[in-house]
Design an enzyme around this catalytic site. Structure first.
Site, short mmCIF file in Angstrom:
data_model
loop_
_atom_site.label_atom_id
_atom_site.label_comp_id
_atom_site.label_asym_id
_atom_site.label_seq_id
_atom_site.Cartn_x
_atom_site.Cartn_y
_atom_site.Cartn_z
N SER A 180 65.02 102.81 -124.87
CA SER A 180 66.10 103.53 -124.19
C SER A 180 67.31 103.81 -125.09
O SER A 180 68.05 104.74 -124.82
CB SER A 180 66.55 102.77 -122.94
OG SER A 180 66.87 101.43 -123.24
N HIS A 208 61.81 106.44 -119.77
CA HIS A 208 62.28 107.62 -120.51
C HIS A 208 61.15 108.53 -120.97
O HIS A 208 61.39 109.52 -121.65
CB HIS A 208 63.12 107.18 -121.71
CG HIS A 208 64.29 106.34 -121.30
ND1 HIS A 208 65.46 106.89 -120.83
CD2 HIS A 208 64.45 105.00 -121.22
CE1 HIS A 208 66.29 105.91 -120.51
NE2 HIS A 208 65.70 104.76 -120.73
N LYS A 239 65.51 109.33 -113.51
CA LYS A 239 65.86 109.95 -114.79
C LYS A 239 65.28 111.35 -114.83
O LYS A 239 65.77 112.22 -114.12
CB LYS A 239 65.41 109.01 -115.92
CG LYS A 239 66.30 107.75 -115.89
CD LYS A 239 65.89 106.63 -116.79
CE LYS A 239 66.90 105.49 -116.63
NZ LYS A 239 66.41 104.21 -117.11
C1 LIG Z 1 66.84 102.86 -116.63
C2 LIG Z 1 65.76 101.91 -116.99
C3 LIG Z 1 65.23 101.03 -116.06
C4 LIG Z 1 65.83 100.86 -114.70
O1 LIG Z 1 65.46 101.86 -113.84
P1 LIG Z 1 66.41 102.20 -112.59
O2 LIG Z 1 65.55 103.00 -111.71
O3 LIG Z 1 67.58 102.93 -113.15
O4 LIG Z 1 66.80 100.88 -111.99
C5 LIG Z 1 64.13 100.28 -116.41
N1 LIG Z 1 63.62 100.34 -117.65
C6 LIG Z 1 64.13 101.14 -118.59
C7 LIG Z 1 63.52 101.16 -119.95
C8 LIG Z 1 65.22 101.94 -118.29
O5 LIG Z 1 65.76 102.73 -119.23
#
Ligand SMILES: *Cc1c(COP(=O)(O)O)cnc(C)c1O
Length: 389
Positions: A180, A208, A239
């Site tokens: 990330s 991602h 996302k």
């Molecule tokens: C954003 C993220 C999460 C968390 O997901 P949410 O739905 O925002 O709680 C989990 N793992 C990674 C690698 C992330 O970037």
């Protein structure tokens, strides 16, 4: 003043002195390349809305339709009476989309990992985790009370040694599919091979990669043409998918076990059905508007070319996450401030989110950006670099 508030006040002061105090900014209106932040308009490169779907009219319309059909709240956990027919449809559609037998929906990615890891591993088992994994994989592993072994980032050789020496019961490897804060990919083919050699399992957190990588955005496993019954695939839906939520897909028996035993699935109120309605619209768009992934790839190449001559390191990444590492915390903040003066919003990321000495700008690109907007960003960064040299 109590001792607790006094001590914590001093800790906050320390964060401030180390330039580590975080601030929330007030954003007004919907997400998009142009954001109103604290009352001023910026060209923003800060969101994970990689395909520009968060305010897409088709998703908004589907959410309205979901609202009309199902109301707002789900009113109970999925296992009591909250499992709406539209989530049943969504789970089947998600499993099909990523090419796996079955999927289970969670209210978000953090909750998914906090539930999945303790359901699959416990005392006597070992969880092997990449050094740069997301916080919720680490927290899920801690909650499981399994032994926790960290391997250096993407170091398949070291992981193989750790697996070879391990005498534990279940062995579970966990990794981000796309990291990330760096934007690079995990060596998933090698990890799957290790699972087969060492009778281990792999959980891929593709927060991602889902929607961005692979044919029609089917994720990093599809991107590499991988499939294995030893893999559980976790994707998040807030996302690139533009809404909220998460899912895990894999072998039907494992998914049934998670439905029974993942505590963050069992003991929480089911998500609002209108979100599932919007997500079904996302799945349609992913398959009909593939120009979004293509445009994003074009912007990535444009940025990489444009920033090639800088004194800072742009990490190697084929994803929407482009990290410009400047090193020093204050330098990262100064660079962010200069861009902000130019009307451009790019977040500076500092420890503990990234390792010490690797403070950076985390530039995130979206299919909603135009080539002109990316050109503006490149020009502003180059001007700041010249002024700061
Ligand atoms: C954003 C993220 C999460 C968390 O997901 P949410 O739905 O925002 O709680 C989990 N793992 C990674 C690698 C992330 O970037």
């Amino acid at each position: 003043m109590s001792k607790l508030t006094h001590d914590i006040g001093a800790q906050l002061q320390q964060l401030k002195e180390q330039a580590l105090l975080r601030q929330r900014r007030i954003v007004d209106g919907p997400q998009g390349p142009l954001l109103s932040i604290d009352g001023r308009q910026y060209l923003a490169f800060s969101s994970n809305d990689y395909l520009g779907l968060a305010n897409h009219p088709a998703l908004v319309a589907a959410a309205h339709e979901g609202l009309r059909r199902f109301g707002v709240g789900a009113a109970s956990s999925a296992l009591i009476s909250g499992h709406s027919s539209i989530y049943e449809t969504l789970e089947v559609a998600l499993a099909n989309f990523v090419g796996m037998p079955r999927a289970l929906h969670f209210s978000n990615g953090y909750m998914a990992n906090l539930g999945i890891l303790p359901a699959l591993a416990g005392p006597g088992d070992t969880i092997f985790s990449d050094r740069l994994n997301h916080a919720c994989l680490i927290d899920g592993a801690r909650l499981s009370r399994a032994e926790f072994r960290v391997y250096p980032h993407n170091d398949v050789g070291r992981l193989a040694q750790q697996l070879g020496k391990s005498r534990s019961g279940r062995k579970l490897i966990v990794t981000d599919g796309v990291f990330s804060m760096d934007g690079d990919l995990a060596p998933l083919a090698e990890l799957v091979a290790l699972c087969e050699r060492h009778d281990a399992w792999l959980l891929v957190d593709d927060a991602h990669g889902f929607g961005v990588l692979g044919p029609q955005g089917r994720g990093s496993l599809a991107h590499l043409g991988l499939s294995s019954p030893r893999v559980l695939y976790m994707g998040t839906l807030g996302k690139a998918a533009g809404v909220a939520g998460a899912f895990v897909a894999g072998d039907a028996v494992l998914i049934e076990w998670l439905l029974q035993r993942a505590r963050t699935y069992v003991f929480t109120t089911a998500s609002p059905p209108l979100l599932a309605s919007a997500l079904l619209a996302t799945l349609t768009l992913l398959q009909t508007e593939t120009w979004r992934q293509q445009h994003l790839r074009q912007l990535i190449a444009q940025l990489q070319n444009g920033l090639a001559g800088l004194p800072w390191t742009l990490l190697d990444s084929e994803t929407a996450i482009q990290a410009l590492v400047v090193g020093n915390n204050q330098l990262a903040l100064d660079l962010m401030a200069r861009l902000r003066e130019a009307g451009i919003w790019v977040p500076a990321i500092r420890p503990p989110t990234v390792p010490k000495g690797t403070a950076r700008l985390r530039i995130s690109l979206s299919a909603a950006h135009s080539t002109d907007q990316v050109a503006q960003l490149i020009a502003a960064i180059c001007a700041a670099a010249a002024a700061m040299a």
